[in-house]
Design a protein around this motif. Structure first.
Motif, PDB file in Angstrom:
ATOM      1  N   THR A  52      97.394  21.813  45.319  1.00 45.85           N
ATOM      2  CA  THR A  52      97.330  20.358  45.243  1.00 45.85           C
ATOM      3  C   THR A  52      95.988  19.864  45.771  1.00 45.85           C
ATOM      4  N   LYS A  53      95.536  18.730  45.246  1.00 46.17           N
ATOM      5  CA  LYS A  53      94.232  18.248  45.687  1.00 46.17           C
ATOM      6  C   LYS A  53      94.229  17.975  47.185  1.00 46.17           C
ATOM      7  N   MET A  54      95.367  17.521  47.706  1.00 49.65           N
ATOM      8  CA  MET A  54      95.381  17.178  49.125  1.00 49.65           C
ATOM      9  C   MET A  54      95.210  18.386  50.022  1.00 49.65           C
ATOM     10  N   ALA A  55      95.526  19.555  49.504  1.00 49.93           N
ATOM     11  CA  ALA A  55      95.324  20.776  50.300  1.00 49.93           C
ATOM     12  C   ALA A  55      93.847  20.953  50.638  1.00 49.93           C
ATOM     13  N   LEU A  56      92.970  20.503  49.739  1.00 49.57           N
ATOM     14  CA  LEU A  56      91.545  20.670  49.986  1.00 49.57           C
ATOM     15  C   LEU A  56      91.097  19.894  51.215  1.00 49.57           C
ATOM     16  N   TYR A  57      91.766  18.761  51.449  1.00 54.27           N
ATOM     17  CA  TYR A  57      91.327  17.901  52.548  1.00 54.27           C
ATOM     18  C   TYR A  57      91.601  18.535  53.918  1.00 54.27           C
ATOM     19  N   ARG A  58      92.314  19.647  53.927  1.00 57.35           N
ATOM     20  CA  ARG A  58      92.462  20.392  55.180  1.00 57.35           C
ATOM     21  C   ARG A  58      91.182  21.143  55.528  1.00 57.35           C
ATOM     22  N   HIS A  59      90.319  21.319  54.544  1.00 57.96           N
ATOM     23  CA  HIS A  59      89.137  22.170  54.757  1.00 57.96           C
ATOM     24  C   HIS A  59      87.827  21.413  54.628  1.00 57.96           C
ATOM     25  N   VAL A  60      87.827  20.316  53.886  1.00 53.64           N
ATOM     26  CA  VAL A  60      86.640  19.464  53.839  1.00 53.64           C
ATOM     27  C   VAL A  60      87.093  18.048  54.152  1.00 53.64           C
ATOM     28  N   VAL A  61      86.232  17.314  54.835  1.00 54.30           N
ATOM     29  CA  VAL A  61      86.642  15.997  55.294  1.00 54.30           C
ATOM     30  C   VAL A  61      86.658  14.991  54.145  1.00 54.30           C
ATOM     31  N   ASN A  62      85.756  15.139  53.178  1.00 52.14           N
ATOM     32  CA  ASN A  62      85.775  14.264  52.011  1.00 52.14           C
ATOM     33  C   ASN A  62      84.957  14.906  50.898  1.00 52.14           C
ATOM     34  N   LYS A  63      84.846  14.221  49.788  1.00 55.49           N
ATOM     35  CA  LYS A  63      84.178  14.825  48.644  1.00 55.49           C
ATOM     36  C   LYS A  63      82.693  15.067  48.917  1.00 55.49           C
ATOM     37  N   ALA A  64      82.068  14.172  49.660  1.00 57.98           N
ATOM     38  CA  ALA A  64      80.649  14.340  49.956  1.00 57.98           C
ATOM     39  C   ALA A  64      80.407  15.662  50.680  1.00 57.98           C
ATOM     40  N   GLU A  65      81.304  15.992  51.611  1.00 55.38           N
ATOM     41  CA  GLU A  65      81.127  17.257  52.328  1.00 55.38           C
ATOM     42  C   GLU A  65      81.305  18.442  51.383  1.00 55.38           C
ATOM     43  N   LEU A  66      82.274  18.336  50.487  1.00 49.90           N
ATOM     44  CA  LEU A  66      82.433  19.410  49.496  1.00 49.90           C
ATOM     45  C   LEU A  66      81.151  19.593  48.701  1.00 49.90           C
ATOM     46  N   LEU A  67      80.576  18.487  48.260  1.00 52.04           N
ATOM     47  CA  LEU A  67      79.320  18.562  47.520  1.00 52.04           C
ATOM     48  C   LEU A  67      78.228  19.225  48.347  1.00 52.04           C
ATOM     49  N   ALA A  68      78.144  18.847  49.617  1.00 50.69           N
ATOM     50  CA  ALA A  68      77.111  19.402  50.488  1.00 50.69           C
ATOM     51  C   ALA A  68      77.271  20.913  50.597  1.00 50.69           C
ATOM     52  N   VAL A  69      78.498  21.382  50.780  1.00 52.95           N
ATOM     53  CA  VAL A  69      78.728  22.825  50.887  1.00 52.95           C
ATOM     54  C   VAL A  69      78.379  23.506  49.565  1.00 52.95           C
ATOM     55  N   MET A  70      78.773  22.881  48.463  1.00 52.37           N
ATOM     56  CA  MET A  70      78.433  23.448  47.159  1.00 52.37           C
ATOM     57  C   MET A  70      76.925  23.622  47.014  1.00 52.37           C
ATOM     58  N   ILE A  71      76.182  22.595  47.399  1.00 52.96           N
ATOM     59  CA  ILE A  71      74.721  22.665  47.283  1.00 52.96           C
ATOM     60  C   ILE A  71      74.174  23.795  48.137  1.00 52.96           C
ATOM     61  N   GLU A  72      74.597  23.826  49.375  1.00 53.75           N
ATOM     62  CA  GLU A  72      74.065  24.822  50.307  1.00 53.75           C
ATOM     63  C   GLU A  72      74.332  26.236  49.799  1.00 53.75           C
ATOM     64  N   ILE A  73      75.510  26.455  49.222  1.00 49.59           N
ATOM     65  CA  ILE A  73      75.819  27.783  48.687  1.00 49.59           C
ATOM     66  C   ILE A  73      75.028  28.054  47.412  1.00 49.59           C
ATOM     67  N   ALA A  74      74.903  27.027  46.574  1.00 52.01           N
ATOM     68  CA  ALA A  74      74.262  27.240  45.276  1.00 52.01           C
ATOM     69  C   ALA A  74      72.759  27.474  45.399  1.00 52.01           C
ATOM     70  N   VAL A  75      72.092  26.813  46.349  1.00 48.00           N
ATOM     71  CA  VAL A  75      70.639  27.014  46.447  1.00 48.00           C
ATOM     72  C   VAL A  75      70.311  28.424  46.912  1.00 48.00           C
ATOM     73  N   GLY A  76      71.193  29.004  47.694  1.00 50.36           N
ATOM     74  CA  GLY A  76      70.966  30.374  48.128  1.00 50.36           C
ATOM     75  C   GLY A  76      69.893  30.484  49.190  1.00 50.36           C
ATOM     76  N   ALA A  77      69.635  31.696  49.610  1.00 46.17           N
ATOM     77  CA  ALA A  77      68.677  31.946  50.674  1.00 46.17           C
ATOM     78  C   ALA A  77      67.273  31.617  50.198  1.00 46.17           C
ATOM     79  N   PRO A  78      66.466  31.027  51.062  1.00 48.52           N
ATOM     80  CA  PRO A  78      65.087  30.711  50.682  1.00 48.52           C
ATOM     81  C   PRO A  78      64.308  31.988  50.400  1.00 48.52           C
ATOM     82  N   PRO A  79      63.299  31.893  49.539  1.00 47.17           N
ATOM     83  CA  PRO A  79      62.596  33.089  49.088  1.00 47.17           C
ATOM     84  C   PRO A  79      61.492  33.522  50.052  1.00 47.17           C
TER      85      PRO A  79
END
Lengths: 218, 218
Positions: A52-79
């Motif tokens: 359920t979508k509400m289950a996600l809110y146990r792990h991220v505080v809101n959608k902005a935080e989810l986006l932030a984590v997505m970005i941080e993971i997607a950019v990967g380690a600096p070269p």
DNA sequence: ACACACCTGTGTCCGCCGGACACTTCGGTG
DNA sequence: CACCGAAGTGTCCGGCGGACACAGGTGTGT
């Protein structure tokens, strides 16, 4: 005892591998890669994890935080920039960043505006600023140069920053239809008809580097 | 007779000045200017005109078209560039476009992605391409140059395109907190602490023009 | 004079969104 | 066994864009 036995026995058919921020972000990244950033809603992400979508809110505080984590993971380690000289180093950096952004075409769109940056994302900037170390540029100039360069990368990334009038079919049609009002555009687009679609990227990069070189030599 | 008399008598307290695309777009522009592009919803726009949101759909086919009309009206008529020489002309063009975008800070955000461009918007591009007329650049190069320049304008427009790490307080705090991991950034930001906040704009403009000049002279 | 068609605005409905809040369920610890 | 906290769920809310059927007035052809 009982519980560890249960855990052991359950390992085989563990239906639900436990929700974590990493798994949630991975689901979001997959969704964004396939269907664009707009398709990333809490319900879609949750659906992809059979939750359920509400289950996600146990792990991220809101959608902005989810986006932030997505970005941080997607950019990967600096070269690590192995080339010699600032120009080669920055070229390498730009190509690597471009590759990353092409792997995740929603990144340019997601990384606009004021937001929290993660250590990996800052690390990329660090690498670029460091490449300008021995050039004699002031700190402000080094920052501005990296800003200019990464802005260009963003702008030539098709999904978001690009100006539509580079290779836009509809625009070319409109220019042709009202050619009398836009003589300079007609002339330019006629001449550019069979140009390399990647030309804006290389053109801008060359201009920026040339301009920087002039400043550094002075 | 009766109806014209009614119209005449009604002229004084004409409560509803009739809905038009222009009035709707003006309401949308006002909303966007004051509260940002995100605040422009059909209901908000309708509310500003004391009308139901569905009334708007008689005049625009959907929200995208409303946005398009808003953009076309907001950008205004393309400028006449009176300066001498391509560099002065393009500087003038860039300043005018920057002024327009500062008057409507939501414009950079609204003008990304593939969309229909109106004649006024195309006219701005025409003016810039025309400014590069006597330079000997090929058509593709002229287009790419204008693309590079307008991308820089977009990127230095605070609301949308800007990279947050130019003057971002939070970022500077994080750099300071983990300074050991980002030595080049620490050095650069220390040095840049009291720099002109508009420096990135002028820095990038100068680099781009210098790079272009080099190409034109060759 | 009358009916008709059209144009403008309205009310109702739908599905989707992010998110608040109160709940169950379950595993570990006293 | 009693309790507690963590994880996941169900319900609800307001707001969004938009489809669709309808109401009211106005101009026009007969």
């Amino acid at each position: 005892m009982t519980e560890s036995a249960g855990l052991l026995w359950g390992l085989g058919e563990q239906g639900r591998p436990a929700l974590t921020v990493q798994r949630i972000a991975a689901a979001g990244i997959g969704l964004a890669d396939e269907a664009g950033l707009a398709a990333v809603s809490m319900q879609q992400v949750a659906g992809r994890l059979d939750v359920t979508k509400m289950a996600l809110y146990r792990h991220v505080v809101n959608k902005a935080e989810l986006l932030a984590v997505m970005i941080e993971i997607a950019v990967g380690a600096p070269p690590e920039l192995t080339a010699d000289g600032w120009r080669a180093k920055l070229t390498q950096w730009a190509l690597l960043m471009r590759e990353t952004w092409q792997r995740h075409p929603w990144l340019p769109e997601a990384t606009v505006g004021s937001r929290a940056m993660g250590p990996r994302e800052i690390g990329w900037t660090e690498a670029a600023v460091a490449a300008l170390g021995g050039t004699g540029l002031t700190g402000a100039q080094r920052m501005d140069a990296v800003f200019l360069l990464s802005g260009h990368i963003r702008n030539t990334q098709a999904t978001s920053g690009t100006q539509p009038w580079t290779r836009d079919k509809r625009l070319n049609e409109q220019i042709a239809a009202h050619g009398d009002r836009f003589p300079a555009l007609v002339a330019a687009t006629d001449d550019a008809a069979d140009a390399d679609p990647d030309s804006s990227w290389e053109f801008g990069l060359a201009r920026i580097f040339d301009g920087l070189e002039l400043l550094i030599q002075a």
